[in-house]
Design a protein around this motif. Structure first.
Motif, PDB file in Angstrom:
ATOM      1  N   HIS A  22       0.762  -1.223  -0.038  1.00 48.10           N
ATOM      2  CA  HIS A  22      -0.064   0.051   0.068  1.00 48.10           C
ATOM      3  C   HIS A  22       0.730   1.166   0.035  1.00 48.10           C
ATOM      4  O   HIS A  22       0.268   2.356   0.013  1.00 48.10           O
ATOM      5  CB  HIS A  22      -1.013  -0.057   1.192  1.00 48.10           C
ATOM      6  N   VAL A  33       2.265   4.235  -1.594  1.00 48.50           N
ATOM      7  CA  VAL A  33       2.319   5.197  -2.560  1.00 48.50           C
ATOM      8  C   VAL A  33       3.398   5.671  -2.668  1.00 48.50           C
ATOM      9  O   VAL A  33       4.285   5.881  -3.963  1.00 48.50           O
ATOM     10  CB  VAL A  33       1.209   6.291  -2.487  1.00 48.50           C
ATOM     11  N   GLU A  34       4.344   6.498  -1.632  1.00 47.34           N
ATOM     12  CA  GLU A  34       5.365   6.950  -1.660  1.00 47.34           C
ATOM     13  C   GLU A  34       6.056   6.757  -0.268  1.00 47.34           C
ATOM     14  O   GLU A  34       5.422   6.835   0.686  1.00 47.34           O
ATOM     15  CB  GLU A  34       4.972   8.656  -1.679  1.00 47.34           C
ATOM     16  N   ARG A  37       9.053   8.573   2.222  1.00 40.26           N
ATOM     17  CA  ARG A  37       9.660   9.745   2.657  1.00 40.26           C
ATOM     18  C   ARG A  37      11.051   9.405   3.307  1.00 40.26           C
ATOM     19  O   ARG A  37      10.904   8.305   3.714  1.00 40.26           O
ATOM     20  CB  ARG A  37       9.008  10.569   3.632  1.00 40.26           C
ATOM     21  N   LEU A  94       3.286   7.405   2.339  1.00 45.51           N
ATOM     22  CA  LEU A  94       2.095   7.758   2.235  1.00 45.51           C
ATOM     23  C   LEU A  94       1.221   6.598   1.647  1.00 45.51           C
ATOM     24  O   LEU A  94       1.716   5.674   0.875  1.00 45.51           O
ATOM     25  CB  LEU A  94       1.992   8.610   0.999  1.00 45.51           C
ATOM     26  N   PHE A 148      -1.912   3.945   0.878  1.00 43.22           N
ATOM     27  CA  PHE A 148      -3.392   4.083  -0.002  1.00 43.22           C
ATOM     28  C   PHE A 148      -4.292   3.417   0.934  1.00 43.22           C
ATOM     29  O   PHE A 148      -4.162   2.317   1.584  1.00 43.22           O
ATOM     30  CB  PHE A 148      -3.192   3.282  -1.471  1.00 43.22           C
ATOM     31  N   THR A 182      -8.179  12.674  -0.521  1.00 43.30           N
ATOM     32  CA  THR A 182      -6.692  12.124  -1.281  1.00 43.30           C
ATOM     33  C   THR A 182      -6.742  10.385  -1.400  1.00 43.30           C
ATOM     34  O   THR A 182      -6.050   9.979  -2.033  1.00 43.30           O
ATOM     35  CB  THR A 182      -5.467  12.365  -0.500  1.00 43.30           C
ATOM     36  N   THR A 228      -5.578   8.401   0.713  1.00 44.74           N
ATOM     37  CA  THR A 228      -4.289   8.000   1.409  1.00 44.74           C
ATOM     38  C   THR A 228      -4.180   8.537   2.734  1.00 44.74           C
ATOM     39  O   THR A 228      -5.123   9.596   3.107  1.00 44.74           O
ATOM     40  CB  THR A 228      -3.183   8.705   0.919  1.00 44.74           C
TER      41      THR A 228
END
Ligand code: SF4
Lengths: 476, 196
Positions: A15, A17-18, A20, A26, A28, A163, A165
């Motif tokens: 899950h 998404v990004e 950091r 991030l 989902f 979003t 997320t």
């Protein structure tokens, strides 16, 4: 090639998404459940910023917390208004917000209406391997079918609506393994009360708990949902139970569950989610199922658990001085003396319901004890509140409602009811309630209310004897 | 969210320590359906006193609040930040805050400035008669009397406040990544969408 991973790590990784630099991800969100109490400000925020709901198709709204559990239509079929103006306003807001933002809405009078955490799995909206959020801490419940599910605050509700997320830090992992067979009269609720008493109310803080072992595997989905529901009472934001054949059999054919070839693909994927051999958890607790008795709480924290055969503990018996003080305060609030046998504690109120124990199996377990018996004379108020309209219909088809009504218990409309003092179902100050809900906090069931958390069978036993009772004595 | 760079105006010299979220917004305001209008309930118990600081004519619409240690302690209710915002407060100046409150404040476009008690004492004095100036960019609080106090702030929070970015706006910057994730999900696990 890849290192062995736990169920939690697999769902998390699927899950992201990004990622950091500081490890925050991030994530989902596959399913967002919305109810009337924690959503109005989130929708107002979207409106103020001119935002829309990114994925209305992944969002499901249903009212539950505020609704009275008395009939919702009059004899002519007209909808009855809610007397409390604030509750009515929150319900009206959800009724307007859902269509305004294109979200599926289950009306208070719809046959599928119920407690959000009963409705999600029951409709197959909640699925294994998904991330599920809701503005409610008992979202942990959906972990019983193998979903990573947790409660969020109102700003986060708005964030997910906008979003789909959430920005999250990965949690630590904890395994609670329950091995062996439980004895007669011991239900999923007794297992989770025993676990909470063992690990403590903060035992899982910062962790996601995976429940494993043969005693967990042996449970039905209803029982697994009961276990995961109370992960939060052990301090964990989420609980998990690996999906297996029992899970798949439960979900197959449910309205929102995958169909045909999609179903086969889904099952194949779900099977891959189980924790790999050799994967490690940050913390492991092992419990022998044979040690678990029908259990009951004596205090105002869900960790205050004793077997029904036990006595009210002496605060001095706790090693930790802060626990001693807390226990003394709890006993004063609960009106209990150390050394009192739990089975001698008289009960005036019975609540069978809540997202912990309001599914069909819970109704059956309570009815089996009640059948052919009568409510004790000292029990003033005893209500049975099915978790959803579908549970209610099923129970009525099986004649369970008649069993309760003939014994002198009330059979209500679905909702959160006496689990929290937010609708008309409340326990009067100074009175006790044997309750199948999940929190025995000070004032949780109404100001001054005294809650004893128990299983549905134990609540039923208390209803017929008028005191906390070892259900095994009533079993043939 | 409205960006903050410079805020100048009257500061309400509250000065109290341990102002908890029940004082900022009492629990009975939690059964509402909007964030707006919560300013009416802000500091309700303090404002029951007719001579209170908040309702003095010169303090109406004051954008700054000065408080003592541990401001915003107690429950996690985000309503506390909503209530302050609705009251018109853009900056709180105090020696310390509860973690949850300062997070909620930034999420809602309110700058929590941390200054030592000596600086607070001086600003309380100035606030009785004169405006105070807060500059987030240079991280300073100044008065018309040559006072100048520098404060520290987490760079991420500073950026969010300067650009008026709430977390949603920030995440929206990752819109392409979310699009890509959704596309991949639909391709690999199309059955994840609710069937009905
Ligand atoms: S039944 Fe109780 S615990 Fe469950 S969602 Fe409703 S109020 Fe929360």
């Amino acid at each position: 090639m890849t290192r062995p991973r736990t169920l939690y790590e697999k769902i998390w990784d699927a899950h992201v998404v990004e990622r950091r630099a500081d490890g925050t991800c991030l994530i989902f969100i596959d399913r967002h459940l919305v109810h009337e109490v924690t959503s109005p400000q989130a929708f107002a925020g979207l409106r103020a910023a001119g935002r829309t709901v990114r994925r209305p198709d992944l969002t499901l709204a249903v009212p539950d917390h505020n609704l009275p559990t008395t009939p919702r239509r009059d004899a002519a079929g007209n909808k009855l208004p809610i007397a409390d103006p604030e509750s009515a306003a929150q319900l009206a807001a959800l009724e307007k917000n859902a269509p305004d933002f294109g979200i599926r809405y289950i009306d208070a009078t719809a046959p599928e209406q119920g407690i959000v955490h009963v409705v999600g799995p029951e409709l197959g909206f909640s699925l294994p391997g998904t991330t599920i959020v809701c503005g409610d801490s008992h979202t942990a419940c959906h972990g019983g079918i193998g979903a990573l599910a947790f409660g969020i605050g109102t700003s986060e509700v708005e964030h997910v609506l906008a979003t789909q997320t959430l920005l999250l830090q990965p949690a630590k992992t904890m395994e609670v393994r329950v091995e062996g067979d439980v004895g007669p009269g011991v239900s999923a609720k007794d297992i989770i009360l025993h676990i909470t008493g063992t690990i403590g109310a903060a035992g899982g803080t910062g962790h996601v708990i995976e429940y494993t072992g043969s005693a967990i595997r042996a449970l039905s989905i209803e029982g697994r949902l009961t276990i995961s529901n109370m992960a939060i009472e052990g301090g964990a934001r989420a609980g998990l139970i690996a999906p297996d054949a029992v899970t798949f059999a439960y979900l197959k054919g449910r309205p929102y569950a995958p169909k045909g070839a999609d179903w086969d693909a889904a099952v194949e994927y779900w099977k891959s989610l189980a924790t790999d051999p050799g994967a490690t958890y940050d913390k492991v607790v092992v419990i022998d199922a044979a040690d678990i008795a029908p259990s009951v709480t004596w205090g105002t924290s869900p960790e205050d658990v004793v077997p029904i055969t036990g006595v009210v503990p002496d605060p001095a018996s706790f090693a930790d001085p802060s626990k001693q003080a807390a226990a003394a305060k709890s006993l004063a609030y609960m009106g209990l003396e150390p050394g009192t046998r739990m089975q001698d504690v008289a009960i005036e109120n019975i609540f069978i319901g809540s997202c912990t124990n309001s599914r069909i199996e819970d109704m059956r377990a309570a009815a089996a004890v009640i059948k052919g018996r009568k409510k004790a004379g000292n029990v003033k108020w005893a209500i049975v509140v099915p978790g959803s309209g579908l549970v209610k219909a099923q129970a009525e088809a099986e004649g369970l409602d008649r069993i309760f009504i003939e014994a002198g218990l009330e059979w209500r409309e679905p909702g959160c009811s006496a689990c929290l003092a937010m609708n008309p179902d409340k326990v009067p100050a100074g009175e006790r309630c044997a309750s199948t809900s999940n929190r025995n906090f000070v004032g949780r069931q109404g100001p001054g209310s005294r809650t004893h958390l128990v299983s549905p069978a134990m609540a039923a036993a208390a209803a017929v004897t008028g005191r906390l009772t070892d259900v095994r004595e009533l079993m043939a | 969210m409205t960006p903050i760079e410079k805020v100048e105006g009257r500061a309400i010299p509250l000065g109290l320590k341990n102002v908890d979220t029940d004082v900022i917004i009492p629990a009975h305001w939690l059964k509402t359906t909007t964030r707006e209008g919560m300013g009416k309930g802000a500091f309700e118990s303090l404002r029951a006193d007719p001579g209170n600081l908040f309702d003095r004519p010169e303090n109406k619409g004051a954008p700054i609040l000065i408080a003592g240690d541990n401001f915003g302690c107690g429950s996690s209710r985000e309503h506390a930040a909503w209530a302050l915002g609705d009251l018109g407060i853009r900056v709180v100046i105090a020696p310390s805050y509860s973690d949850i409150f300062s997070g909620n404040a930034v999420k809602n476009g309110i700058l929590p400035v941390v200054l030592p008690q000596a600086a607070i004492d001086r600003l309380m004095e100035v606030a009785e008669t004169d405006p105070i100036h807060v500059d987030l960019d240079t991280q300073t609080v100044t008065t018309p009397f040559q006072d100048r106090f520098a404060f520290e702030i987490d760079p991420f929070r500073k950026m969010c406040l300067l650009e008026g970015l709430d977390e949603i706006s920030l995440t929206e910057k990752s819109g392409a990544a979310i699009d890509a994730y959704e596309k991949k999900l639909d391709a690999e696990r199309p059955w994840m969408r609710p069937a009905a």
